[in-house]
Motif scaffolding. Structure first.
Motif, mmCIF file in Angstrom:
data_model
loop_
_atom_site.group_PDB
_atom_site.id
_atom_site.type_symbol
_atom_site.label_atom_id
_atom_site.label_comp_id
_atom_site.label_asym_id
_atom_site.label_seq_id
_atom_site.Cartn_x
_atom_site.Cartn_y
_atom_site.Cartn_z
ATOM 1 N N SER A 21 71.419 3.995 33.633
ATOM 2 C CA SER A 21 71.236 5.260 34.348
ATOM 3 C C SER A 21 72.566 5.711 34.930
ATOM 4 O O SER A 21 73.425 4.898 35.266
ATOM 5 N N ALA A 22 72.735 7.015 35.038
ATOM 6 C CA ALA A 22 73.979 7.567 35.575
ATOM 7 C C ALA A 22 74.225 7.087 37.001
ATOM 8 O O ALA A 22 75.364 6.906 37.408
ATOM 9 N N GLU A 23 73.165 6.845 37.738
ATOM 10 C CA GLU A 23 73.312 6.388 39.120
ATOM 11 C C GLU A 23 73.901 4.976 39.191
ATOM 12 O O GLU A 23 74.562 4.614 40.160
ATOM 13 N N ALA A 24 73.669 4.162 38.168
ATOM 14 C CA ALA A 24 74.162 2.783 38.163
ATOM 15 C C ALA A 24 75.593 2.680 37.651
ATOM 16 O O ALA A 24 76.260 1.664 37.846
ATOM 17 N N LEU A 25 76.094 3.716 37.004
ATOM 18 C CA LEU A 25 77.419 3.668 36.389
ATOM 19 C C LEU A 25 78.551 3.385 37.387
ATOM 20 O O LEU A 25 79.394 2.532 37.111
ATOM 21 N N ILE A 74 85.897 10.356 36.275
ATOM 22 C CA ILE A 74 84.796 10.944 35.511
ATOM 23 C C ILE A 74 83.894 11.726 36.441
ATOM 24 O O ILE A 74 83.861 11.478 37.643
ATOM 25 N N THR A 75 83.181 12.669 35.885
ATOM 26 C CA THR A 75 82.209 13.447 36.639
ATOM 27 C C THR A 75 80.892 13.413 35.892
ATOM 28 O O THR A 75 80.846 13.709 34.698
ATOM 29 N N LEU A 76 79.817 13.016 36.576
ATOM 30 C CA LEU A 76 78.494 12.994 35.973
ATOM 31 C C LEU A 76 77.763 14.266 36.360
ATOM 32 O O LEU A 76 77.710 14.623 37.533
ATOM 33 N N THR A 77 77.196 14.948 35.372
ATOM 34 C CA THR A 77 76.554 16.226 35.654
ATOM 35 C C THR A 77 75.058 16.227 35.373
ATOM 36 O O THR A 77 74.412 17.237 35.557
ATOM 37 N N SER A 78 74.516 15.105 34.912
ATOM 38 C CA SER A 78 73.076 15.077 34.652
ATOM 39 C C SER A 78 72.540 13.696 34.950
ATOM 40 O O SER A 78 73.284 12.752 35.176
ATOM 41 N N PRO A 83 70.823 9.166 30.603
ATOM 42 C CA PRO A 83 71.456 7.848 30.544
ATOM 43 C C PRO A 83 72.946 7.966 30.202
ATOM 44 O O PRO A 83 73.340 8.816 29.408
ATOM 45 N N ALA A 84 73.735 7.129 30.816
ATOM 46 C CA ALA A 84 75.167 7.092 30.541
ATOM 47 C C ALA A 84 75.417 5.985 29.523
ATOM 48 O O ALA A 84 74.809 4.917 29.592
ATOM 49 N N ARG A 85 76.297 6.244 28.581
ATOM 50 C CA ARG A 85 76.669 5.245 27.577
ATOM 51 C C ARG A 85 78.141 4.928 27.746
ATOM 52 O O ARG A 85 78.973 5.823 27.774
ATOM 53 N N LEU A 86 78.424 3.660 27.821
ATOM 54 C CA LEU A 86 79.793 3.190 27.978
ATOM 55 C C LEU A 86 80.104 2.293 26.791
ATOM 56 O O LEU A 86 79.487 1.249 26.613
#
Length: 99
Positions: free
Chosen positions: A78-82, A57-61, A64-67
């Motif tokens: 947060s995207a940083e914690a994913l 996966i690639t995070l671009t912002s 918040p990330a949802r899984l």
């Protein structure tokens, strides 16, 4: 020949025979519960679930990330914690991709 190979031969013969599982087992003096165990163990679906692979996966912002895990669980963080979460899930054998 391994036990798995022997049972795969039984399964191949059963498929080709057109018989029910019970009739095939009676004809070949095989316990039905053993036949069913090996049929499940050697089934392609079971083999797929044993194959584990990470999905890149690639995070671009920084949104918040949802899984989503199945239909009951949604994790928002947060995207940083994913990445840490994904690694922890993978380390525990809880993260895999299916075809």
């Amino acid at each position: 020949m391994t036990k798995s190979e022997q049972w795969q031969q039984h399964l191949n013969l059963w498929h080709a025979s057109g018989l029910s599982q019970v009739a095939f087992c009676q004809q070949h003096n095989i316990a039905v519960h053993n036949f069913q165990y090996w049929r499940k163990r050697l089934s392609p679906k079971t083999q797929l679930t044993k194959t584990k692979a990470l999905i890149p996966i690639t995070l671009t912002s920084s949104a918040p990330a949802r899984l989503r895990l199945g239909s009951q669980v949604l994790i928002e963080l947060s995207a940083e914690a994913l990445p840490d979460l994904l690694l922890a899930l993978n380390d525990r054998g809880l993260l895999y991709a299916s075809a």
